[in-house]
Design an enzyme around this catalytic site. Structure first.
Site, short mmCIF file in Angstrom:
data_model
loop_
_atom_site.label_atom_id
_atom_site.label_comp_id
_atom_site.label_asym_id
_atom_site.label_seq_id
_atom_site.Cartn_x
_atom_site.Cartn_y
_atom_site.Cartn_z
N ASP A 1 -48.73 9.18 64.93
CA ASP A 1 -47.98 9.23 63.68
C ASP A 1 -47.97 10.69 63.23
O ASP A 1 -48.74 11.51 63.74
CB ASP A 1 -48.67 8.36 62.62
CG ASP A 1 -47.98 8.44 61.26
OD1 ASP A 1 -46.73 8.37 61.24
OD2 ASP A 1 -48.66 8.58 60.24
N SER A 2 -47.11 11.00 62.28
CA SER A 2 -47.08 12.35 61.73
C SER A 2 -48.38 12.67 60.99
O SER A 2 -48.71 13.83 60.79
CB SER A 2 -45.90 12.50 60.78
OG SER A 2 -45.99 11.54 59.75
N CYS B 1 -44.79 5.64 63.49
CA CYS B 1 -44.12 6.44 62.45
C CYS B 1 -42.66 6.03 62.49
O CYS B 1 -42.04 6.05 63.56
CB CYS B 1 -44.27 7.92 62.79
SG CYS B 1 -43.23 9.03 61.82
N GLU C 1 -50.20 9.30 49.37
CA GLU C 1 -51.25 10.22 49.83
C GLU C 1 -52.10 10.72 48.66
O GLU C 1 -53.27 11.02 48.83
CB GLU C 1 -50.62 11.40 50.59
CG GLU C 1 -49.91 10.93 51.83
CD GLU C 1 -50.07 11.85 53.04
OE1 GLU C 1 -50.42 13.01 52.86
OE2 GLU C 1 -49.82 11.35 54.15
N CYS D 1 -41.58 2.51 56.19
CA CYS D 1 -42.39 3.72 56.32
C CYS D 1 -43.84 3.25 56.27
O CYS D 1 -44.17 2.39 55.45
CB CYS D 1 -42.10 4.68 55.16
SG CYS D 1 -43.23 6.10 55.12
N HIS E 1 -46.40 4.44 55.11
CA HIS E 1 -47.14 4.66 53.86
C HIS E 1 -46.86 3.59 52.81
O HIS E 1 -47.64 3.41 51.89
CB HIS E 1 -46.72 6.00 53.23
CG HIS E 1 -47.35 7.20 53.85
ND1 HIS E 1 -46.95 7.70 55.05
CD2 HIS E 1 -48.35 8.03 53.43
CE1 HIS E 1 -47.67 8.79 55.34
NE2 HIS E 1 -48.52 9.00 54.38
#
Lengths: 265, 265
Positions: B10-11, B73, B152, B184, B186
Site C-alpha cells: 500500500d502507499s 491500495c 491518519e 479507499c 482508510h
C-alpha cells in the site's frame, strides 16, 4: 552569474506563496520553481527522507544553472538547510530564520506561537531560531497536519476549516500567545480562519513575505541582481503531473500559471 | 512455493485494514506488508507516477520471495493492476474488483455510490467494474481527498469529520444511492460518520473485507495454502520512518505492530 535564475523549491504547490512574494520584490529576476509533487508532502516524513529529497531538488535546480537556492518549504528548511548550506557553492535561503526573526522582533510580550507540519514542529527549528534572537521568548509550537490538505482542497472557510482551527489552536489561545508564526507555506491560505480563532490581538507572521525580504537582501549584498532589462524567464518544474499542479497552483497565485514542465528525478 | 509469504503493499498504513482481514481469514499464512511511506499518498498523484511506484513496490516484495501480491491500495489498483498482472509471474489481487462485485450483488435498486481518492475516482475503475457485473447500475462517484488525512490524524468523529462527510456526501444522498463503496483503505475508520450522514438505509461496502475473501479464493484455487503448522512470520517494511508507521498503524490494527523494517527503494 547575475543573469542566472533564482532557484526555488518546495514539496509541491505551497512554495508558490514564497515565489509570489519574491517576484513582487524582485520583478526583474528570472526564477526556476521546482515542486516535488511526486513525493509531496514532506511535512509528515522523517528527517532522513526529507534531507534526501531536498538534496535531489537542489541538484535539479543547480543543473538549471541557478545563482542561489530558496528552500520554500518549512519542513525542508527545518531538516535540510544546514546540510544544503554546507554542501552547496551557491547561497541558500530557508523560510524559518526570516519568520522567526520577525516574530522575535514584533512580539510584545515574548509569547510566540508557531504552527506547522509535524516535521517542522518536531524539528524544534523555530523554537531555536526564535530563542536565538530573543532568549526570553516563550515558544508554543503546535503541529496542524490537516491544514495542508484543507488548503489544497480549497476549503479555506466554512465549518470544516473553522472546526479544525479551533481544535488545533486551543492550546495556543490558552497560552495567550501575542504572535503566531504561520510556519508552513500553505497556511497563509487559511489566515482568515486562523486569525478569526486567535482573535484580533494576535499578530500573524507570514513566513513567505519575510523570506522574500531575506532573498532580496542576499541578492543585493552578494551583487547578484540581474542587470538585463529584458523580460525575465519564469519556469515551473514538477516531478508529477503538470496539470494538477497548475490547477491547485492557481489558488496560491490568484493567477494562471504558465507552462509547467515534468522532470524525472 | 506454498510456504512463501503473501505480499501486500500500500502507499502507507491504509492497507493494514486489508492485511488485518487477510490474517483473520488465513491465520496460518506468512505475510510481508510493504508501506511506501516515503512517497505516500498515491491518491493525489498521476497515473504514470502511481504505476511507477506500484512496480517498484512489487519488485521489493518479489525480492522477498512472495507467492502472490495483494495491491492493498485503491489508487494503485485503479491505475496499475493491469500492468502488474501482465508483467508478474505470481497472482495479483487488487481491491477494486472485490468491492465492486459485492456492491453490484447487494444493491437493491442499482444506485451505487463510490467514494475514494481523486486518483481512484478519476480512473473510472469502479464504474467499469460495477457496470461490468451489473450493466443497469447507476454509479455515482465522488472524490473525498480529506478523508485520508482525517483518518491518519485520528479525527474519526466529532464536528470536523462530520462536516467533511456532509459536504462530500451531499451529492450521493441527493442521488439516493442504496449502496456505498468505501473505495479507499482508510475509509473504514470513518465508517461511523459516513454511515451517520448516509442514513441507515444505505449499505456500506468495505473493500478490505471483500479483498481478503478474494485473496483466500486465489490461495485455495491455486493450491498455494501454507502447509506448515509453525507460527507464520509477519513482516512489515516501510520506505520512510518505521516509528511513525507503528504509531499510526496502531489505529488501523487496534493492536501494536511488531518490528518494522526500513527499506531503501
Amino acid at each position: 552569474m547575475c543573469e542566472a535564475p533564482i532557484g526555488v523549491f518546495d514539496s509541491g504547490v505551497g512554495g508558490l506563496t514564497v515565489y509570489r512574494r519574491i517576484v513582487e520584490l524582485l520583478p526583474r529576476e528570472a526564477v526556476v520553481y521546482l515542486g516535488d509533487t511526486a513525493r509531496v508532502p514532506y511535512g509528515t516524513k522523517s528527517a532522513d527522507t526529507v534531507i534526501r529529497y531536498a538534496r535531489s531538488c537542489a541538484g535539479v535546480l543547480l543543473a538549471r544553472g541557478v545563482k542561489m537556492i530558496v528552500v520554500a518549504c518549512n519542513t525542508a528548511s527545518a531538516y535540510a538547510l544546514e546540510a544544503l548550506e554546507a554542501e552547496l557553492a551557491v547561497p541558500v535561503v530557508g523560510v524559518i530564520a526570516p519568520g522567526a526573526a520577525t516574530a522575535a522582533g514584533i512580539s510584545r510580550g515574548g509569547r510566540i506561537g508557531v504552527i506547522g507540519t509535524p516535521g517542522t514542529i518536531a524539528s524544534g527549528a523555530y523554537d531555536r531560531a526564535i530563542r536565538g534572537r530573543r532568549p526570553d521568548a516563550r515558544v508554543h509550537a503546535k503541529a496542524c497536519p490537516l491544514f495542508v490538505p484543507l488548503a489544497e482542497e480549497g476549503w479555506t472557510d466554512g465549518p470544516v476549516p473553522l472546526g479544525a482551527a479551533q481544535a488545533y489552536l486551543e492550546e495556543l489561545r490558552a497560552a495567550a500567545v501575542d504572535t503566531l508564526v504561520l510556519g508552513c507555506t500553505h497556511y497563509p491560505l487559511l489566515a482568515g480562519v486562523i486569525g478569526a480563532v486567535m482573535g484580533e490581538g494576535v499578530a500573524l507572521v507570514d513566513s513567505a513575505r519575510e523570506t522574500a525580504r531575506a532573498v532580496a537582501k542576499v541578492v543585493v549584498e552578494r551583487e547578484l541582481l540581474r542587470k538585463s532589462s529584458t523580460r525575465p524567464d519564469h519556469r515551473f518544474l514538477v516531478s508529477d503531473d503538470p496539470e494538477n499542479f497548475m490547477r491547485i497552483g492557481r489558488r496560491f497565485l490568484d493567477d494562471v500559471l504558465p507552462a509547467v514542465e515534468w522532470v524525472d528525478f
